[in-house]
Design a protein around this motif. Structure first.
Motif, mmCIF file in Angstrom:
data_model
loop_
_atom_site.group_PDB
_atom_site.id
_atom_site.type_symbol
_atom_site.label_atom_id
_atom_site.label_comp_id
_atom_site.label_asym_id
_atom_site.label_seq_id
_atom_site.Cartn_x
_atom_site.Cartn_y
_atom_site.Cartn_z
ATOM 1 N N ASN A 48 23.323 2.152 34.686
ATOM 2 C CA ASN A 48 22.812 0.792 34.835
ATOM 3 C C ASN A 48 21.714 0.728 35.888
ATOM 4 O O ASN A 48 20.775 -0.040 35.765
ATOM 5 C CB ASN A 48 23.933 -0.164 35.234
ATOM 6 C CG ASN A 48 24.837 -0.467 34.069
ATOM 7 O OD1 ASN A 48 24.440 -0.233 32.937
ATOM 8 N ND2 ASN A 48 26.008 -0.953 34.350
ATOM 9 N N LEU A 49 21.873 1.543 36.848
ATOM 10 C CA LEU A 49 20.872 1.540 37.904
ATOM 11 C C LEU A 49 19.565 2.148 37.439
ATOM 12 O O LEU A 49 18.493 1.758 37.859
ATOM 13 C CB LEU A 49 21.373 2.291 39.129
ATOM 14 C CG LEU A 49 22.532 1.642 39.851
ATOM 15 C CD1 LEU A 49 22.995 2.551 40.966
ATOM 16 C CD2 LEU A 49 22.156 0.305 40.373
ATOM 17 N N ALA A 50 19.629 3.139 36.553
ATOM 18 C CA ALA A 50 18.416 3.781 36.103
ATOM 19 C C ALA A 50 17.627 2.888 35.176
ATOM 20 O O ALA A 50 16.416 2.981 35.087
ATOM 21 C CB ALA A 50 18.766 5.080 35.391
ATOM 22 N N LYS A 51 18.267 2.019 34.456
ATOM 23 C CA LYS A 51 17.586 1.145 33.526
ATOM 24 C C LYS A 51 17.154 -0.175 34.179
ATOM 25 O O LYS A 51 16.718 -1.078 33.500
ATOM 26 C CB LYS A 51 18.494 0.841 32.340
ATOM 27 C CG LYS A 51 18.691 1.998 31.434
ATOM 28 C CD LYS A 51 19.507 1.543 30.270
ATOM 29 C CE LYS A 51 19.675 2.688 29.296
ATOM 30 N NZ LYS A 51 20.437 2.310 28.145
ATOM 31 N N LYS A 52 17.302 -0.258 35.421
ATOM 32 C CA LYS A 52 16.958 -1.507 36.116
ATOM 33 C C LYS A 52 15.468 -1.772 35.968
ATOM 34 O O LYS A 52 14.645 -0.906 36.201
ATOM 35 C CB LYS A 52 17.321 -1.379 37.586
ATOM 36 C CG LYS A 52 17.262 -2.667 38.318
ATOM 37 C CD LYS A 52 17.690 -2.420 39.721
ATOM 38 C CE LYS A 52 18.321 -3.629 40.276
ATOM 39 N NZ LYS A 52 18.705 -3.463 41.643
ATOM 40 N N VAL A 53 15.131 -2.966 35.564
ATOM 41 C CA VAL A 53 13.746 -3.330 35.356
ATOM 42 C C VAL A 53 13.153 -3.740 36.706
ATOM 43 O O VAL A 53 13.704 -4.578 37.410
ATOM 44 C CB VAL A 53 13.631 -4.488 34.350
ATOM 45 C CG1 VAL A 53 12.182 -4.873 34.145
ATOM 46 C CG2 VAL A 53 14.292 -4.123 33.055
ATOM 47 N N ARG A 54 12.094 -3.111 36.987
ATOM 48 C CA ARG A 54 11.423 -3.475 38.235
ATOM 49 C C ARG A 54 10.453 -4.610 37.969
ATOM 50 O O ARG A 54 9.783 -4.628 36.938
ATOM 51 C CB ARG A 54 10.675 -2.294 38.798
ATOM 52 C CG ARG A 54 11.610 -1.239 39.272
ATOM 53 C CD ARG A 54 10.851 -0.313 40.123
ATOM 54 N NE ARG A 54 11.814 0.536 40.784
ATOM 55 C CZ ARG A 54 11.517 1.417 41.668
ATOM 56 N NH1 ARG A 54 10.275 1.580 42.016
ATOM 57 N NH2 ARG A 54 12.429 2.150 42.236
ATOM 58 N N SER A 55 10.350 -5.506 38.950
ATOM 59 C CA SER A 55 9.436 -6.635 38.789
ATOM 60 C C SER A 55 8.004 -6.172 39.022
ATOM 61 O O SER A 55 7.738 -5.255 39.787
ATOM 62 C CB SER A 55 9.794 -7.766 39.736
ATOM 63 O OG SER A 55 9.660 -7.325 41.051
#
Length: 174
Positions: free
Chosen positions: A3-10
């Protein structure tokens, strides 16, 4: 952990600050302070006083009572003048008004008659005006009489705050 790797960065937005309004305000403040500083400067009239012998000024041994006019300023725009000494005046004390039909005409008349009289000598003599403001007179009266000196081109005059006892009685009587 997936889940952390797929986190979308703003998306990072560029930080741009518009300083146009700040520049306008700063120029207005600069102009404001320049104007207020100029208006806050004291305005004063230069009033020369004698040096009492501390310089080598020319002395005039021929100061005569026929050259001196005393002008006394009193309350309510009252103006009293006489020529010569008060004990034996050439012109008796009389009340006169300010302006071209009052004290200015008298000063010019006395100045011209003295210049005609003294033109026969080598050095022309000028009239001497002694201005005596009373404690009851206002500052505007002093400025008015100094303006009359300038208009009538009287070069020799003095502001003397002291009154003789006879002059004090004369002011009280009028």
């Amino acid at each position: 952990m997936e889940n952390l790797a797929k986190k979308v960065r703003s998306k990072k937005l560029s930080t741009r600050v518009d300083l146009t309004a700040m520049v306008s305000v700063s120029f207005l403040l600069i102009i404001f302070f320049m104007v207020t500083i100029e208006l806050a400067k004291p305005k004063a009239m230069v009033l020369d006083s004698p040096d009492h012998g501390c310089c080598d000024c020319p002395s005039y041994p021929d100061y005569g009572e026929n050259r001196s006019i005393t002008v006394m300023l009193d309350e309510n725009d009252k103006l009293i003048y006489y020529m010569g000494l008060l004990e034996s005046p050439i012109i008796a004390p009389k009340e006169i008004k300010y302006g071209k039909d009052g004290i200015r005409r008298e000063l010019l008349k006395r100045k011209n008659s003295l210049l005609k009289y003294s033109s026969k000598s080598l050095k022309p003599e000028s009239i001497i005006v002694i201005i005596k403001p009373s404690k009851k007179s206002n500052y505007g009266n002093l400025v008015d009489i100094l303006d009359e000196m300038k208009i009538a081109e009287i070069e020799t005059y003095a502001v003397v705050p002291e009154f003789t006892p006879e002059e004090t009685k004369l002011l009280a009587a009028n």
